[in-house]
Design a protein around this motif. Structure first.
Motif, PDB file in Angstrom:
ATOM      1  N   MET A   1       0.837  -1.195   0.000  1.00  0.00           N
ATOM      2  CA  MET A   1       0.000   0.000   0.000  1.00  0.00           C
ATOM      3  C   MET A   1       0.876   1.251   0.000  1.00  0.00           C
ATOM      4  SD  MET A   1      -2.799   1.075   2.817  1.00  0.00           S
ATOM      5  CE  MET A   1      -3.746   2.531   2.620  1.00  0.00           C
ATOM      6  N   ASN A   2       0.484   2.231  -0.786  1.00  0.00           N
ATOM      7  CA  ASN A   2       1.206   3.501  -0.854  1.00  0.00           C
ATOM      8  C   ASN A   2       0.762   4.387   0.311  1.00  0.00           C
ATOM      9  OD1 ASN A   2       2.447   5.890  -1.467  1.00  0.00           O
ATOM     10  ND2 ASN A   2       1.532   6.109  -3.487  1.00  0.00           N
ATOM     11  N   HIS A   3       1.663   4.680   1.217  1.00  0.00           N
ATOM     12  CA  HIS A   3       1.345   5.483   2.405  1.00  0.00           C
ATOM     13  C   HIS A   3       1.645   6.969   2.215  1.00  0.00           C
ATOM     14  CE1 HIS A   3       0.453   2.007   4.873  1.00  0.00           C
ATOM     15  NE2 HIS A   3       1.503   1.419   4.327  1.00  0.00           N
ATOM     16  N   ARG A   4       2.197   7.346   1.064  1.00  0.00           N
ATOM     17  CA  ARG A   4       2.574   8.753   0.856  1.00  0.00           C
ATOM     18  C   ARG A   4       1.410   9.719   0.959  1.00  0.00           C
ATOM     19  NH1 ARG A   4       6.326  10.646  -3.648  1.00  0.00           N
ATOM     20  NH2 ARG A   4       6.263  12.483  -2.367  1.00  0.00           N
ATOM     21  N   PRO A   5       0.251   9.453   0.342  1.00  0.00           N
ATOM     22  CA  PRO A   5      -0.843  10.432   0.461  1.00  0.00           C
ATOM     23  C   PRO A   5      -1.282  10.651   1.915  1.00  0.00           C
ATOM     24  CG  PRO A   5      -1.306   8.895  -1.324  1.00  0.00           C
ATOM     25  CD  PRO A   5      -0.124   8.351  -0.570  1.00  0.00           C
ATOM     26  N   ILE A   6      -1.341   9.561   2.664  1.00  0.00           N
ATOM     27  CA  ILE A   6      -1.735   9.669   4.072  1.00  0.00           C
ATOM     28  C   ILE A   6      -0.653  10.413   4.851  1.00  0.00           C
ATOM     29  CG2 ILE A   6      -2.193   8.332   6.167  1.00  0.00           C
ATOM     30  CD1 ILE A   6      -3.321   6.150   4.198  1.00  0.00           C
ATOM     31  N   ALA A   7       0.593  10.060   4.588  1.00  0.00           N
ATOM     32  CA  ALA A   7       1.705  10.715   5.274  1.00  0.00           C
ATOM     33  C   ALA A   7       1.762  12.195   4.925  1.00  0.00           C
ATOM     34  CB  ALA A   7       3.019  10.035   4.915  1.00  0.00           C
ATOM     35  N   PHE A   8       1.519  12.520   3.651  1.00  0.00           N
ATOM     36  CA  PHE A   8       1.513  13.925   3.234  1.00  0.00           C
ATOM     37  C   PHE A   8       0.433  14.707   3.984  1.00  0.00           C
ATOM     38  CE2 PHE A   8      -0.535  17.204   0.668  1.00  0.00           C
ATOM     39  CZ  PHE A   8       0.520  18.100   0.538  1.00  0.00           C
ATOM     40  N   ALA A   9      -0.779  14.189   4.016  1.00  0.00           N
ATOM     41  CA  ALA A   9      -1.882  14.891   4.693  1.00  0.00           C
ATOM     42  C   ALA A   9      -1.585  15.059   6.178  1.00  0.00           C
ATOM     43  CB  ALA A   9      -3.196  14.124   4.491  1.00  0.00           C
ATOM     44  N   ALA A  10      -1.091  14.018   6.800  1.00  0.00           N
ATOM     45  CA  ALA A  10      -0.764  14.107   8.227  1.00  0.00           C
ATOM     46  C   ALA A  10       0.377  15.085   8.459  1.00  0.00           C
ATOM     47  CB  ALA A  10      -0.397  12.729   8.761  1.00  0.00           C
ATOM     48  N   ALA A  11       1.429  14.997   7.644  1.00  0.00           N
ATOM     49  CA  ALA A  11       2.580  15.893   7.813  1.00  0.00           C
ATOM     50  C   ALA A  11       2.171  17.346   7.621  1.00  0.00           C
ATOM     51  CB  ALA A  11       3.694  15.508   6.834  1.00  0.00           C
ATOM     52  N   TYR A  12       1.350  17.617   6.608  1.00  0.00           N
ATOM     53  CA  TYR A  12       0.924  19.003   6.391  1.00  0.00           C
ATOM     54  C   TYR A  12       0.124  19.516   7.586  1.00  0.00           C
ATOM     55  CZ  TYR A  12      -1.121  23.264   4.846  1.00  0.00           C
ATOM     56  OH  TYR A  12      -1.488  24.586   4.802  1.00  0.00           O
ATOM     57  N   ALA A  13      -0.833  18.739   8.041  1.00  0.00           N
ATOM     58  CA  ALA A  13      -1.663  19.184   9.170  1.00  0.00           C
ATOM     59  C   ALA A  13      -0.806  19.413  10.415  1.00  0.00           C
ATOM     60  CB  ALA A  13      -2.754  18.154   9.457  1.00  0.00           C
ATOM     61  N   LEU A  14       0.116  18.518  10.663  1.00  0.00           N
ATOM     62  CA  LEU A  14       0.969  18.645  11.848  1.00  0.00           C
ATOM     63  C   LEU A  14       1.937  19.817  11.729  1.00  0.00           C
ATOM     64  CD1 LEU A  14       1.587  14.831  12.323  1.00  0.00           C
ATOM     65  CD2 LEU A  14       0.297  16.315  13.901  1.00  0.00           C
ATOM     66  N   LEU A  15       2.563  19.976  10.573  1.00  0.00           N
ATOM     67  CA  LEU A  15       3.469  21.116  10.364  1.00  0.00           C
ATOM     68  C   LEU A  15       2.736  22.445  10.482  1.00  0.00           C
ATOM     69  CD1 LEU A  15       5.578  19.821   7.349  1.00  0.00           C
ATOM     70  CD2 LEU A  15       6.448  20.300   9.654  1.00  0.00           C
ATOM     71  N   ARG A  16       1.547  22.515   9.866  1.00  0.00           N
ATOM     72  CA  ARG A  16       0.777  23.756   9.882  1.00  0.00           C
ATOM     73  C   ARG A  16       0.326  24.112  11.292  1.00  0.00           C
ATOM     74  NH1 ARG A  16      -0.421  28.278   9.557  1.00  0.00           N
ATOM     75  NH2 ARG A  16       1.763  28.195   9.148  1.00  0.00           N
ATOM     76  N   ALA A  17      -0.198  23.133  12.022  1.00  0.00           N
ATOM     77  CA  ALA A  17      -0.675  23.398  13.382  1.00  0.00           C
ATOM     78  C   ALA A  17       0.479  23.828  14.278  1.00  0.00           C
ATOM     79  CB  ALA A  17      -1.364  22.159  13.949  1.00  0.00           C
ATOM     80  N   ALA A  18       1.606  23.142  14.175  1.00  0.00           N
ATOM     81  CA  ALA A  18       2.765  23.487  15.002  1.00  0.00           C
ATOM     82  C   ALA A  18       3.286  24.877  14.657  1.00  0.00           C
ATOM     83  CB  ALA A  18       3.867  22.448  14.814  1.00  0.00           C
ATOM     84  N   SER A  19       3.326  25.194  13.372  1.00  0.00           N
ATOM     85  CA  SER A  19       3.805  26.508  12.954  1.00  0.00           C
ATOM     86  C   SER A  19       2.872  27.614  13.423  1.00  0.00           C
ATOM     87  CB  SER A  19       3.951  26.566  11.433  1.00  0.00           C
ATOM     88  OG  SER A  19       4.411  27.838  11.035  1.00  0.00           O
ATOM     89  N   ASP A  20       1.585  27.395  13.248  1.00  0.00           N
ATOM     90  CA  ASP A  20       0.611  28.411  13.650  1.00  0.00           C
ATOM     91  C   ASP A  20       0.693  28.678  15.152  1.00  0.00           C
ATOM     92  OD1 ASP A  20      -1.378  30.215  12.671  1.00  0.00           O
ATOM     93  OD2 ASP A  20      -2.902  28.973  13.632  1.00  0.00           O
ATOM     94  N   HIS A  21       0.785  27.607  15.927  1.00  0.00           N
ATOM     95  CA  HIS A  21       0.887  27.765  17.378  1.00  0.00           C
ATOM     96  C   HIS A  21       2.179  28.494  17.757  1.00  0.00           C
ATOM     97  CE1 HIS A  21       0.655  26.968  21.647  1.00  0.00           C
ATOM     98  NE2 HIS A  21       1.928  26.618  21.560  1.00  0.00           N
ATOM     99  N   SER A  22       3.301  28.014  17.247  1.00  0.00           N
ATOM    100  CA  SER A  22       4.582  28.583  17.653  1.00  0.00           C
ATOM    101  C   SER A  22       4.809  29.974  17.071  1.00  0.00           C
ATOM    102  CB  SER A  22       5.728  27.651  17.293  1.00  0.00           C
ATOM    103  OG  SER A  22       5.755  27.380  15.916  1.00  0.00           O
ATOM    104  N   ASP A  23       4.212  30.262  15.921  1.00  0.00           N
ATOM    105  CA  ASP A  23       4.357  31.584  15.305  1.00  0.00           C
ATOM    106  C   ASP A  23       3.582  32.648  16.084  1.00  0.00           C
ATOM    107  OD1 ASP A  23       5.707  32.948  13.318  1.00  0.00           O
ATOM    108  OD2 ASP A  23       4.174  32.669  11.799  1.00  0.00           O
ATOM    109  N   HIS A  24       2.519  32.242  16.760  1.00  0.00           N
ATOM    110  CA  HIS A  24       1.675  33.214  17.460  1.00  0.00           C
ATOM    111  C   HIS A  24       1.769  33.090  18.965  1.00  0.00           C
ATOM    112  CE1 HIS A  24      -0.023  32.861  13.382  1.00  0.00           C
ATOM    113  NE2 HIS A  24      -0.045  34.173  13.491  1.00  0.00           N
TER     114      HIS A  24
END
Length: 167
Positions: A1-24
């Motif tokens: 099974m190709n896990h890249r799409p799932i990993a991409f979605a999870a990585a984006y959500a996690l990176l974005r949430a962490a950045s938004d929190h730490s940026d503000h």
């Protein structure tokens, strides 16, 4: 099974949430006020104890670097912990590459020296008036800054998802 799409979605959500929190929430007032300081456009910073310091280029670079290290560290911790909880294994080199993309581009935007990168891009793309907008509850420079971060975090998520697999 190709896990890249799932990993991409999870990585984006996690990176974005962490950045938004730490940026503000995580960014210190000093870093927020001084990260764009230069010798030709110094920042007078008043500490809570009433002392005032003048911050020039070196201090501005240090404040921006401190902020970016704080953002990138938060992103790394959240990305690794979050993907582990989700049962996704990211390749360490891909995580390092993703964090490098996010950190370097965050520094480039946040250093915002007079006529900084984002202002020059806004002018080159016909968005200079929007960049300067500070009315109607909007701040164009801030909106373009956040859009810049979101865009690069998307690329970072793609990098992080390289060679992803299930635990």
């Amino acid at each position: 099974m190709n896990h890249r799409p799932i990993a991409f979605a999870a990585a984006y959500a996690l990176l974005r949430a962490a950045s938004d929190h730490s940026d503000h929430w995580g960014q210190s007032d000093f870093d927020a006020q001084c990260k764009g300081a230069t010798d030709t456009a110094p920042v007078e910073y008043k500490h809570e104890d009433g002392t005032t310091v003048t911050v020039g280029t070196d201090g501005g670079r240090r404040a921006c670097l401190h902020h970016v290290l704080q953002v990138t560290t938060t992103q790394g911790l959240v990305l690794v912990a979050g993907t582990r909880v989700l049962g996704i294994r990211l390749h360490p080199a891909a995580v390092a590459g993703a964090l490098a993309v996010s950190g370097l581009t965050h520094y480039a935007a946040d250093r915002r020296v007079p006529q900084g990168l984002l202002q020059r891009l806004a002018k080159a793309t016909g968005k200079e008036r929007f960049y300067k907008l500070s009315d109607f509850g909007m701040n164009g420079a801030y909106c373009l800054d956040q859009s810049w971060h979101h865009s690069w975090e998307t690329l970072a998520a793609a990098v992080a998802s390289l060679k992803a697999r299930a635990l």
